[in-house]
Design a protein around this motif. Sequence first.
Motif, PDB file in Angstrom:
ATOM      1  N   ASP A  38      35.470  40.413  43.590  1.00 35.26           N
ATOM      2  CA  ASP A  38      36.780  40.876  43.127  1.00 35.26           C
ATOM      3  C   ASP A  38      37.747  39.728  42.879  1.00 35.26           C
ATOM      4  O   ASP A  38      38.931  39.812  43.205  1.00 35.26           O
ATOM      5  N   GLN A  78      39.721  37.135  40.144  1.00 35.60           N
ATOM      6  CA  GLN A  78      40.154  37.001  38.761  1.00 35.60           C
ATOM      7  C   GLN A  78      40.793  35.630  38.587  1.00 35.60           C
ATOM      8  O   GLN A  78      41.255  35.020  39.554  1.00 35.60           O
ATOM      9  N   PRO A 120      39.925  42.828  35.073  1.00 36.74           N
ATOM     10  CA  PRO A 120      38.542  43.308  35.209  1.00 36.74           C
ATOM     11  C   PRO A 120      38.218  44.304  34.101  1.00 36.74           C
ATOM     12  O   PRO A 120      39.033  45.167  33.774  1.00 36.74           O
ATOM     13  N   ARG A 153      41.637  43.613  44.047  1.00 35.32           N
ATOM     14  CA  ARG A 153      40.845  44.818  44.285  1.00 35.32           C
ATOM     15  C   ARG A 153      41.184  45.842  43.197  1.00 35.32           C
ATOM     16  O   ARG A 153      42.325  46.321  43.149  1.00 35.32           O
ATOM     17  N   PRO A 154      40.245  46.170  42.322  1.00 33.90           N
ATOM     18  CA  PRO A 154      40.537  47.008  41.150  1.00 33.90           C
ATOM     19  C   PRO A 154      40.578  48.509  41.473  1.00 33.90           C
ATOM     20  O   PRO A 154      39.861  49.312  40.872  1.00 33.90           O
TER      21      PRO A 154
END
Length: 268
Positions: A13, A15, A35, A101-102
């Motif tokens: 997680d 980016q 994401p 955290r998507p």
Amino acid sequence: MNQPATIVKTLPDTQTVTSVQHWTDRLFSFRVTRPQSLRFRSGEFVMIGLQDERGKPLLRAYSIASPNWDEELEFYSIKVPDGPLTSRLQHIQPGDQIILRPKPVGTLVLDALLPGKRLWFLATGTGLAPFASLMRDPETYERYDQVIMMHTCRETAELEYGRQLVEGLQNDPLIGEMVEGKLFYYPTTTREPSDRMGRITDNLTSGKVFADLGIPPMNTAEDRAMVCGSLQFNVDVKAVLEGFGLREGANSEPLEYVVEKAFVGDGI
């Protein structure tokens, strides 16, 4: 002594930071890659952060400041010198990695409100972030005839992020025409003298904002509101809104106003 940003390369997680802008010695914004799987409603927040000294994820809730159609994600943050997260986060540079955290959630979404005519965004400080997303979403202007952004900070410089964003909307190729005549920007300061001063609660209860903008006082049939600020600000504004007859709603029960309770405030 300032601590450098922690570079995260091995955790899931993550980016990549694409740009960083420092607005004042207390405020900065940054953009990161998005994401591919992330879908969110404008106004929602996600958990982002860095590793702590032990290598464990140090995460906080951050509203996504970019609209849901943006190819990147933007965030707007306060800097706390001794804050566990922002003491590190404020030093990130393009190319650095952050944890994201998507799993977006939040109450500041259009679907949490009943249909109305006017939509009020009420924010202090970095509480502007979710509204930076919603002000750039075409659906906001499709649902409401008027959108009023009330933003209050202590000093004029702290309003700059929001001012530039709002001014840029007029020339936005996607929503520029939709914004014209619909978006009312009402920035105020509480400490430094400026053209407009006073707390949001005072400007609402005194009727000053209605007089300044040439619109009628709030009423339950036409007005809807979203609130994002410190805990005390949220409490104070809720009392004002309920004084106008508005009721607090939620995703599961849309009503006249909603409050974000996961705002990232002092001490982070």
